[in-house]
Design a protein around this motif. Structure first.
Motif, PDB file in Angstrom:
ATOM      1  N   VAL A  11       0.846  -1.196   0.000  1.00 22.54           N
ATOM      2  CA  VAL A  11       0.000   0.000   0.000  1.00 22.54           C
ATOM      3  C   VAL A  11       0.878   1.241   0.000  1.00 22.54           C
ATOM      4  N   LEU A  12       1.931   1.203   0.815  1.00 24.55           N
ATOM      5  CA  LEU A  12       2.837   2.349   0.892  1.00 24.55           C
ATOM      6  C   LEU A  12       3.455   2.650  -0.468  1.00 24.55           C
ATOM      7  N   ALA A  13       3.852   1.586  -1.172  1.00 21.65           N
ATOM      8  CA  ALA A  13       4.495   1.795  -2.467  1.00 21.65           C
ATOM      9  C   ALA A  13       3.529   2.367  -3.485  1.00 21.65           C
ATOM     10  N   CYS A  14       2.216   2.129  -3.293  1.00 20.78           N
ATOM     11  CA  CYS A  14       1.222   2.600  -4.260  1.00 20.78           C
ATOM     12  C   CYS A  14       0.554   3.903  -3.838  1.00 20.78           C
ATOM     13  N   ALA A  15       0.872   4.420  -2.659  1.00 18.94           N
ATOM     14  CA  ALA A  15       0.105   5.543  -2.117  1.00 18.94           C
ATOM     15  C   ALA A  15       0.325   6.812  -2.925  1.00 18.94           C
ATOM     16  N   THR A  16      -0.752   7.576  -3.107  1.00 19.20           N
ATOM     17  CA  THR A  16      -0.598   8.874  -3.764  1.00 19.20           C
ATOM     18  C   THR A  16      -1.116  10.007  -2.904  1.00 19.20           C
ATOM     19  N   ASN A  17      -1.603   9.727  -1.711  1.00 15.24           N
ATOM     20  CA  ASN A  17      -1.902  10.868  -0.848  1.00 15.24           C
ATOM     21  C   ASN A  17      -1.395  10.639   0.574  1.00 15.24           C
ATOM     22  N   LEU A  18      -1.320  11.732   1.315  1.00 20.16           N
ATOM     23  CA  LEU A  18      -0.668  11.707   2.619  1.00 20.16           C
ATOM     24  C   LEU A  18      -1.372  10.788   3.597  1.00 20.16           C
ATOM     25  N   LEU A  19      -2.709  10.720   3.492  1.00 23.41           N
ATOM     26  CA  LEU A  19      -3.472   9.912   4.441  1.00 23.41           C
ATOM     27  C   LEU A  19      -3.121   8.433   4.278  1.00 23.41           C
ATOM     28  N   PHE A  51       8.830   6.423   2.142  1.00 20.44           N
ATOM     29  CA  PHE A  51       7.866   7.408   2.633  1.00 20.44           C
ATOM     30  C   PHE A  51       8.425   8.822   2.485  1.00 20.44           C
ATOM     31  N   PHE A  52       9.649   8.987   2.942  1.00 16.48           N
ATOM     32  CA  PHE A  52      10.281  10.300   2.897  1.00 16.48           C
ATOM     33  C   PHE A  52      10.547  10.714   1.457  1.00 16.48           C
ATOM     34  N   LEU A  53      10.970   9.725   0.661  1.00 15.14           N
ATOM     35  CA  LEU A  53      11.281  10.014  -0.732  1.00 15.14           C
ATOM     36  C   LEU A  53      10.035  10.450  -1.485  1.00 15.14           C
ATOM     37  N   LEU A  54       8.898   9.772  -1.212  1.00 14.30           N
ATOM     38  CA  LEU A  54       7.649  10.149  -1.871  1.00 14.30           C
ATOM     39  C   LEU A  54       7.277  11.585  -1.512  1.00 14.30           C
ATOM     40  N   LEU A  55       7.449  11.919  -0.211  1.00 11.09           N
ATOM     41  CA  LEU A  55       7.144  13.284   0.211  1.00 11.09           C
ATOM     42  C   LEU A  55       8.044  14.292  -0.486  1.00 11.09           C
ATOM     43  N   LEU A  56       9.349  13.978  -0.503  1.00 14.18           N
ATOM     44  CA  LEU A  56      10.308  14.928  -1.055  1.00 14.18           C
ATOM     45  C   LEU A  56      10.163  15.053  -2.563  1.00 14.18           C
ATOM     46  N   ALA A  57       9.950  13.904  -3.234  1.00 14.55           N
ATOM     47  CA  ALA A  57      10.000  13.925  -4.685  1.00 14.55           C
ATOM     48  C   ALA A  57       8.783  14.626  -5.274  1.00 14.55           C
ATOM     49  N   PHE A  58       7.630  14.540  -4.574  1.00 11.77           N
ATOM     50  CA  PHE A  58       6.423  15.074  -5.185  1.00 11.77           C
ATOM     51  C   PHE A  58       6.116  16.489  -4.745  1.00 11.77           C
ATOM     52  N   PHE A 114       0.409   7.717   5.403  1.00 12.57           N
ATOM     53  CA  PHE A 114       0.545   7.652   6.857  1.00 12.57           C
ATOM     54  C   PHE A 114      -0.025   6.341   7.395  1.00 12.57           C
ATOM     55  N   LEU A 115      -1.213   5.971   6.909  1.00 15.75           N
ATOM     56  CA  LEU A 115      -1.823   4.731   7.391  1.00 15.75           C
ATOM     57  C   LEU A 115      -0.937   3.541   7.064  1.00 15.75           C
ATOM     58  N   ALA A 116      -0.334   3.567   5.865  1.00 13.63           N
ATOM     59  CA  ALA A 116       0.501   2.434   5.463  1.00 13.63           C
ATOM     60  C   ALA A 116       1.726   2.335   6.356  1.00 13.63           C
ATOM     61  N   ILE A 117       2.419   3.455   6.587  1.00 15.39           N
ATOM     62  CA  ILE A 117       3.652   3.374   7.378  1.00 15.39           C
ATOM     63  C   ILE A 117       3.323   2.996   8.820  1.00 15.39           C
ATOM     64  N   SER A 169      14.842  -4.751   9.785  1.00 16.74           N
ATOM     65  CA  SER A 169      15.929  -3.874   9.344  1.00 16.74           C
ATOM     66  C   SER A 169      15.873  -3.626   7.849  1.00 16.74           C
ATOM     67  N   THR A 170      15.102  -4.403   7.102  1.00 15.08           N
ATOM     68  CA  THR A 170      15.021  -4.172   5.662  1.00 15.08           C
ATOM     69  C   THR A 170      13.676  -3.546   5.304  1.00 15.08           C
ATOM     70  N   GLY A 171      12.590  -4.285   5.560  1.00 12.99           N
ATOM     71  CA  GLY A 171      11.270  -3.810   5.146  1.00 12.99           C
ATOM     72  C   GLY A 171      10.916  -2.461   5.728  1.00 12.99           C
ATOM     73  N   SER A 172      11.035  -2.333   7.070  1.00  5.71           N
ATOM     74  CA  SER A 172      10.561  -1.096   7.682  1.00  5.71           C
ATOM     75  C   SER A 172      11.477   0.069   7.344  1.00  5.71           C
ATOM     76  N   LYS A 173      12.780  -0.197   7.196  1.00  4.50           N
ATOM     77  CA  LYS A 173      13.698   0.897   6.884  1.00  4.50           C
ATOM     78  C   LYS A 173      13.509   1.379   5.459  1.00  4.50           C
ATOM     79  N   VAL A 174      13.394   0.436   4.515  1.00  5.89           N
ATOM     80  CA  VAL A 174      13.173   0.846   3.131  1.00  5.89           C
ATOM     81  C   VAL A 174      11.829   1.561   3.025  1.00  5.89           C
ATOM     82  N   ALA A 175      10.834   1.085   3.810  1.00  2.00           N
ATOM     83  CA  ALA A 175       9.524   1.733   3.779  1.00  2.00           C
ATOM     84  C   ALA A 175       9.623   3.169   4.264  1.00  2.00           C
TER      85      ALA A 175
END
Lengths: 161, 468
Positions: free
Chosen positions: B115-123, B246-253, B126-129, B236-242
């Motif tokens: 869900v996080l990888a597909c998210a297009t809005n902040l809500l 999350f941050f990258l999606l915020l920054l990039a868009f 946030f729910l995904a993370i 250490s992999t899934g949650s960190k990459v997530a």
């Protein structure tokens, strides 16, 4: 009229919450919290969200607080703990936080015109549900999965070993 | 929801459906079949994401879309979940962790990650993370026999709840300032800029916790040490990459504000220096890997700091490589642990000879984490420092390179323990025979480390498409 009501209600909310976190007895804290939830519900009503107000009363003040009360009664946690008064040096994070908040409020008060709340129109239950299940339908589904797994996790961790 | 929608978000549906199926069928099936159902479902979600064309997949569901970025991230998440499930079946049997809840919760985590990888809005984001963190609170404390596991779960829960509140507050301030939850439309008008930048500040604090950047890193060593090893691999992999995504999606868009440069700079600096220096002192391999993960997240923050496309693609590449490296490292630890967790570094003395395959995988993972060519770790670090220097962060890049060189000491110490030390006094307990599922998982992780390191062009091509 609305403004006066709002200030009274916000005062009740703030005082109720303050009493809730300072109360030594858990049961008293819950009663204070219920009071603050009720006045919060009325603030939502004033903002033109009667449905949210109803939910606040039914879910927070009703269901969740009853659950808290139930757990406290069942586990017999009603006796206040003997707490030692915090030492002076333990206070500084709270003081720092308070200073930051007070500073922000001061800056806002000095630098800006007082904000006026935009006009709110009351929405019907139908509009509310349509927004909830159409625009935020995906969010509802995700939250329901999350709640399901909260239940699964709680059951697993609470299992007798 | 139309058929095309369902096809586009099929990885999410597969993960959710499989999680529910495992819960429902759990009481009737044997533990082995449950594990295999979970493994197949997790792998299927990833394969679907690879095969399904991202271009032209328009989704009418509000808040979700299958983009090039999802096409890159979902396979990474799915690989992490699949390997975790493979590693944990025999580990759980040895440790007496029973029940289908483990597999179901791992699949739920995968659901939230997709869900996080597909998210297009902040809500939704946030729910995904938060769902991801939520699943990990359960997974970390799942080992009921060990007290540390429950302690780690409680610590993680308390810190995580505060961080979640901070992120939620930050997002609500951004919403108040911009008036929209959409990722694409969230730029700050001049009038509300203070509110939006306050929101960004809070989000940065919350993400610093999730990425365990210094000074919000103190939970990491305790949680890694307490968690069962396969869970630590996934955490250490899934949650960190997530969190990085999350941050990258915020920054990039949403056109990052100039104000967050300094906090991010300090976070990155602190994590690289303190993470690597503290790792030097550790005697427990899981704590050592925890500090190493703090340092690696510092490198990721450095790449995020550049704000360039190169930086973002370095973050994604490093995320994928880091997933492979940590799965190999924690996987080898899980496989070498019997009824007791093999935690102390001295317990690994001579294991390179008594358990050659798993010893070699652990050594390979350490070399990769140290960034020694031809492993993928070198490539990932190279891209990060390259992007940092191109993006004008020369000082920080030099500090990063120096700390990376220092870090080689504690990674190579493990290799020395494995191969070149004679046991002092009693030899450490010989490990049990490795099982086929564990060997399969370790082989996959090792092949990924070597393949990306030697022949990176396929993954770079996918990355290029992901960020377009």
């Amino acid at each position: 009229m609305e403004a006066i009501l709002f200030y009274i209600l916000s005062a009740v909310t703030l005082i109720g919450t303050l009493c809730a976190i300072t109360a030594r007895q858990a049961v008293r804290a819950i009663v204070y919290l219920v009071t603050s939830f009720f006045s919060l519900a009325l603030i939502f009503y004033l903002l033109g969200a009667p449905l949210v107000a109803a939910f606040e009363v039914i879910i927070y003040a009703g269901a969740i607080m009853v659950l808290f009360m139930f757990v406290i009664m069942m586990l017999d946690l009603g006796h206040p703990e003997k707490l030692t008064f915090p030492k002076i040096r333990d206070w500084w994070p709270a003081v720092l936080l308070l200073a930051v908040i007070a500073g922000s409020i001061l800056i806002l008060a000095v630098s800006r015109e007082p904000a006026t709340a935009p006009g709110f129109t009351a929405i019907t239950v139908r509009e509310f549900s349509q927004a909830l299940f159409k625009r935020y339908g995906v969010a509802v589904e995700i939250i329901s999965m999350q709640l399901l797994f909260a239940l699964v996790g709680a059951l697993y961790l609470g299992r007798r070993r | 929801m139309s058929v095309t929608d369902a096809l586009a978000i099929m990885p999410i549906l597969i993960a959710a459906g499989a999680a529910l199926l495992v819960l429902l069928a759990g009481p009737f099936l044997q533990a082995r079949s449950i594990s295999w159902i979970a493994v197949v479902a997790a792998a299927a979600a990833g394969v679907w994401a690879v095969v399904y064309p991202a271009v032209g997949a328009t989704v009418t569901l509000p808040g979700l879309a299958f983009t090039g970025l999802s096409q890159f991230l979902i396979p990474v998440f799915s690989a992490a979940a699949t390997l975790t499930l493979l590693l944990s079946h025999d580990y759980n049997q040895r440790r007496g962790i029973k029940g289908e809840e483990f597999q179901a919760t791992v699949l739920f985590t995968l659901f939230a990650l997709c869900v996080l990888a597909c998210a297009t809005n902040l809500l939704i984001l946030f729910l995904a993370i938060e769902s991801v963190s939520f699943a990990f609170y359960i997974l970390v404390s799942l080992d009921l026999e060990r007290e540390e596991s429950g302690e780690a779960g409680l610590k993680y829960l308390l810190m995580g709840a505060v961080a979640a509140a901070i992120v939620a507050f930050g997002i609500s301030l951004i919403f108040a300032g911009t008036g929209t939850l959409a990722l694409t439309g969230a730029f700050a008008p001049e009038a509300t800029r203070p509110i939006v930048s306050a929101g960004w500040g809070l989000v940065v604090i919350g993400i610093a916790f999730k990425l365990s950047l210094v000074p919000a890193h103190l939970w990491t060593p305790d949680v890694y040490q307490g968690a069962p090893a396969p869970v630590a691999a996934f955490l250490s992999t899934g949650s960190k990459v997530a969190a990085a995504a999350f941050f990258l999606l915020l920054l990039a868009f949403s056109r990052p504000l100039a104000e967050i440069h300094l906090p991010l700079y300090l976070l990155s600096l602190g994590s690289m220096v303190i993470g690597n220096l503290a790792a030097l002192l550790q005697k427990n391999i899981k704590r050592m890997l925890a500090y190493s993960s703090i340092a690696h997240m510092g490198y990721l923050a450095l790449a995020l700091l550049t704000g360039s496309r190169e930086g973002y693609s370095a973050v994604l590449l490093y995320g994928a490589i880091y997933t492979a490296m940590n799965l190999a490292a924690f996987g080898a630890i899980a496989s070498l642990s019997g009824a007791e967790e093999r935690g102390e570094l001295t317990a690994y003395t001579g294991l390179g000879h008594t358990a050659p395959f798993r010893g070699a995988i652990l050594a390979l993972a350490m070399l990769a984490l140290a960034g020694i060519p031809p492993t993928a770790g070198f490539l990932g670090k190279f891209y990060i420092f390259y992007a940092a220097i191109r993006g004008g962060e020369t000082t920080l890049a030099i500090i990063g390179i120096v700390t990376a060189a220092i870090s080689a000491y504690f990674y190579l110490k493990v290799v020395v323990q494995l191969y070149m030390r004679e046991p002092e006094g009693a030899a450490p307990a010989a490990p049990h025979q490795g099982t086929p599922a564990e060997s399969l998982a370790l082989t996959c992780a090792a092949v990924a480390i070597l393949f990306i390191g030697i022949y990176p062009s396929p993954i770079l091509r996918v990355l290029d498409a992901a960020l377009r």
